[in-house]
Design a protein around this motif. Sequence first.
Motif, PDB file in Angstrom:
ATOM      1  N   LYS A 172       0.823  -1.215   0.000  1.00 51.95           N
ATOM      2  CA  LYS A 172       0.000   0.000   0.000  1.00 51.95           C
ATOM      3  C   LYS A 172       0.855   1.263   0.000  1.00 51.95           C
ATOM      4  O   LYS A 172       0.497   2.267  -0.625  1.00 51.95           O
ATOM      5  N   LYS A 173       1.993   1.211   0.698  1.00 52.03           N
ATOM      6  CA  LYS A 173       2.789   2.429   0.883  1.00 52.03           C
ATOM      7  C   LYS A 173       3.827   2.651  -0.216  1.00 52.03           C
ATOM      8  O   LYS A 173       4.079   3.783  -0.623  1.00 52.03           O
ATOM      9  N   PHE A 174       4.429   1.560  -0.729  1.00 46.93           N
ATOM     10  CA  PHE A 174       5.576   1.730  -1.611  1.00 46.93           C
ATOM     11  C   PHE A 174       5.442   1.099  -2.998  1.00 46.93           C
ATOM     12  O   PHE A 174       6.123   1.535  -3.925  1.00 46.93           O
ATOM     13  N   ALA A 175       4.619   0.071  -3.141  1.00 49.50           N
ATOM     14  CA  ALA A 175       4.607  -0.668  -4.405  1.00 49.50           C
ATOM     15  C   ALA A 175       4.024   0.175  -5.551  1.00 49.50           C
ATOM     16  O   ALA A 175       3.100   0.963  -5.356  1.00 49.50           O
ATOM     17  N   LYS A 176       4.575  -0.010  -6.762  1.00 48.98           N
ATOM     18  CA  LYS A 176       4.003   0.610  -7.947  1.00 48.98           C
ATOM     19  C   LYS A 176       2.733  -0.136  -8.335  1.00 48.98           C
ATOM     20  O   LYS A 176       2.601  -1.332  -8.079  1.00 48.98           O
ATOM     21  N   ILE A 177       1.805   0.579  -8.966  1.00 47.63           N
ATOM     22  CA  ILE A 177       0.534  -0.020  -9.356  1.00 47.63           C
ATOM     23  C   ILE A 177       0.543  -0.282 -10.861  1.00 47.63           C
ATOM     24  O   ILE A 177       0.829   0.606 -11.660  1.00 47.63           O
ATOM     25  N   CYS A 178       0.237  -1.510 -11.213  1.00 51.18           N
ATOM     26  CA  CYS A 178       0.202  -1.905 -12.629  1.00 51.18           C
ATOM     27  C   CYS A 178      -0.857  -1.090 -13.365  1.00 51.18           C
ATOM     28  O   CYS A 178      -2.020  -1.010 -12.931  1.00 51.18           O
ATOM     29  N   VAL A 179      -0.480  -0.483 -14.497  1.00 53.45           N
ATOM     30  CA  VAL A 179      -1.405   0.362 -15.255  1.00 53.45           C
ATOM     31  C   VAL A 179      -2.536  -0.456 -15.881  1.00 53.45           C
ATOM     32  O   VAL A 179      -3.597   0.081 -16.194  1.00 53.45           O
ATOM     33  N   HIS A 180      -2.326  -1.768 -16.006  1.00 55.35           N
ATOM     34  CA  HIS A 180      -3.343  -2.609 -16.634  1.00 55.35           C
ATOM     35  C   HIS A 180      -4.365  -3.144 -15.625  1.00 55.35           C
ATOM     36  O   HIS A 180      -5.564  -2.908 -15.779  1.00 55.35           O
ATOM     37  N   CYS A 181      -3.878  -3.833 -14.573  1.00 51.76           N
ATOM     38  CA  CYS A 181      -4.812  -4.470 -13.632  1.00 51.76           C
ATOM     39  C   CYS A 181      -5.054  -3.647 -12.374  1.00 51.76           C
ATOM     40  O   CYS A 181      -5.897  -4.002 -11.549  1.00 51.76           O
ATOM     41  N   LYS A 182      -4.280  -2.573 -12.199  1.00 51.73           N
ATOM     42  CA  LYS A 182      -4.426  -1.656 -11.062  1.00 51.73           C
ATOM     43  C   LYS A 182      -4.056  -2.299  -9.725  1.00 51.73           C
ATOM     44  O   LYS A 182      -4.429  -1.800  -8.664  1.00 51.73           O
ATOM     45  N   LYS A 183      -3.297  -3.389  -9.754  1.00 55.72           N
ATOM     46  CA  LYS A 183      -2.839  -4.034  -8.522  1.00 55.72           C
ATOM     47  C   LYS A 183      -1.347  -3.763  -8.310  1.00 55.72           C
ATOM     48  O   LYS A 183      -0.640  -3.405  -9.246  1.00 55.72           O
ATOM     49  N   ALA A 184      -0.916  -3.959  -7.065  1.00 50.34           N
ATOM     50  CA  ALA A 184       0.468  -3.651  -6.713  1.00 50.34           C
ATOM     51  C   ALA A 184       1.442  -4.614  -7.395  1.00 50.34           C
ATOM     52  O   ALA A 184       1.162  -5.797  -7.561  1.00 50.34           O
ATOM     53  N   ILE A 185       2.589  -4.068  -7.794  1.00 48.88           N
ATOM     54  CA  ILE A 185       3.674  -4.873  -8.361  1.00 48.88           C
ATOM     55  C   ILE A 185       4.656  -5.144  -7.238  1.00 48.88           C
ATOM     56  O   ILE A 185       5.373  -4.249  -6.784  1.00 48.88           O
ATOM     57  N   THR A 186       4.704  -6.381  -6.760  1.00 54.37           N
ATOM     58  CA  THR A 186       5.538  -6.711  -5.602  1.00 54.37           C
ATOM     59  C   THR A 186       6.950  -7.117  -5.993  1.00 54.37           C
ATOM     60  O   THR A 186       7.873  -7.033  -5.179  1.00 54.37           O
ATOM     61  N   SER A 187       7.139  -7.595  -7.226  1.00 52.08           N
ATOM     62  CA  SER A 187       8.477  -7.955  -7.674  1.00 52.08           C
ATOM     63  C   SER A 187       8.525  -7.918  -9.190  1.00 52.08           C
ATOM     64  O   SER A 187       7.519  -8.148  -9.860  1.00 52.08           O
ATOM     65  N   GLY A 188       9.714  -7.626  -9.715  1.00 55.22           N
ATOM     66  CA  GLY A 188       9.886  -7.600 -11.168  1.00 55.22           C
ATOM     67  C   GLY A 188       9.058  -6.492 -11.789  1.00 55.22           C
ATOM     68  O   GLY A 188       8.981  -5.372 -11.296  1.00 55.22           O
ATOM     69  N   GLY A 189       8.413  -6.805 -12.909  1.00 52.55           N
ATOM     70  CA  GLY A 189       7.596  -5.824 -13.611  1.00 52.55           C
ATOM     71  C   GLY A 189       8.279  -5.276 -14.844  1.00 52.55           C
ATOM     72  O   GLY A 189       9.465  -5.507 -15.092  1.00 52.55           O
ATOM     73  N   VAL A 190       7.503  -4.552 -15.649  1.00 49.35           N
ATOM     74  CA  VAL A 190       7.972  -3.982 -16.909  1.00 49.35           C
ATOM     75  C   VAL A 190       7.567  -2.513 -16.944  1.00 49.35           C
ATOM     76  O   VAL A 190       6.482  -2.147 -16.485  1.00 49.35           O
ATOM     77  N   SER A 191       8.447  -1.685 -17.483  1.00 46.60           N
ATOM     78  CA  SER A 191       8.118  -0.269 -17.644  1.00 46.60           C
ATOM     79  C   SER A 191       7.994   0.044 -19.134  1.00 46.60           C
ATOM     80  O   SER A 191       8.879  -0.287 -19.925  1.00 46.60           O
ATOM     81  N   TYR A 192       6.877   0.666 -19.520  1.00 44.34           N
ATOM     82  CA  TYR A 192       6.657   1.052 -20.907  1.00 44.34           C
ATOM     83  C   TYR A 192       6.043   2.444 -20.927  1.00 44.34           C
ATOM     84  O   TYR A 192       5.018   2.684 -20.295  1.00 44.34           O
TER      85      TYR A 192
END
Length: 296
Positions: A172-192
Amino acid sequence: MATQRHSGPRSYTINTMTDRFDCHYCHDSLYGKKYIKKDEKHCCLRCFDKFCANTCAECRRPIGSDAKELHHKNRYWHEDCFRCAKCYKPLGNEPFSAKDDKILCNKCSSREDSARCHGCYKPVLPGTQSVAYKGNTWHEECFTCFQCKLPIGSQSFLTKGEDTYCTSCHEKKFAKICVHCKKAITSGGVSYQDQPWHSECFVCNTCKKPLAGQRFTAHEDHLYCVDCYKTTVAKKCSGCDNPITGFGKGTNVVNYEGQSWHEYCFTCKKCSLSLANKHFVTHSEAIYCPDCAKKL
């Protein structure tokens, strides 16, 4: 710290003199009087207290002839003075430990030797539930989330600086939110385009193939792999009838009256001269250069 035992308690034997002896110190006759024999010397009780009695390590007063004496490693105590330096529990008949010249009961000794809780700074006693992390130790109830203050226990946790968070609060405090599913990205991920995605969300809109590390294109807010873009989205060239993808050769497109061409396909029908960015003439749905159009 090893448990130890003292020597004692002991008392000096007080006798009544029946022979003719004098006190070794004051030379008064001891006949018919009480006396103590120490180191082969007879002395009256008064001189014993003055010259022979050991000094109590606790109260610093002499341990008189009428008192019980405890002895440990060349130090002496009145029986009542032999107490735990922390809780003052009498240790005359109890096991004890010695540390830095202090006498401690076993309970206080355990506290002295135990690690200190990094949360409350109290001892973490042997046998209690605790958490160890990066050289520090906590009581289990003291190892709490910095945000919600609830004990973390054996659950997963994450850190930020010196603070510890449960997984939920960290998201809730630090994770980025996925632009597609709107859920927190806890590890890894892609930036576009400066926007974060889960790797599993960054897929082709048609075939769902993962696009991370692959060639892809975007169309009307959707992502497509090269194959799906060609077959389902790309316009067909009015010249060669192949898809205009924007990949490789043919990136530039010519559009005219609802039709599209690869730049290299937009040519005069008769002489094949490229007409991109040039004047042209249409006749019976065909395209001609001005010179060829005059000969029609």
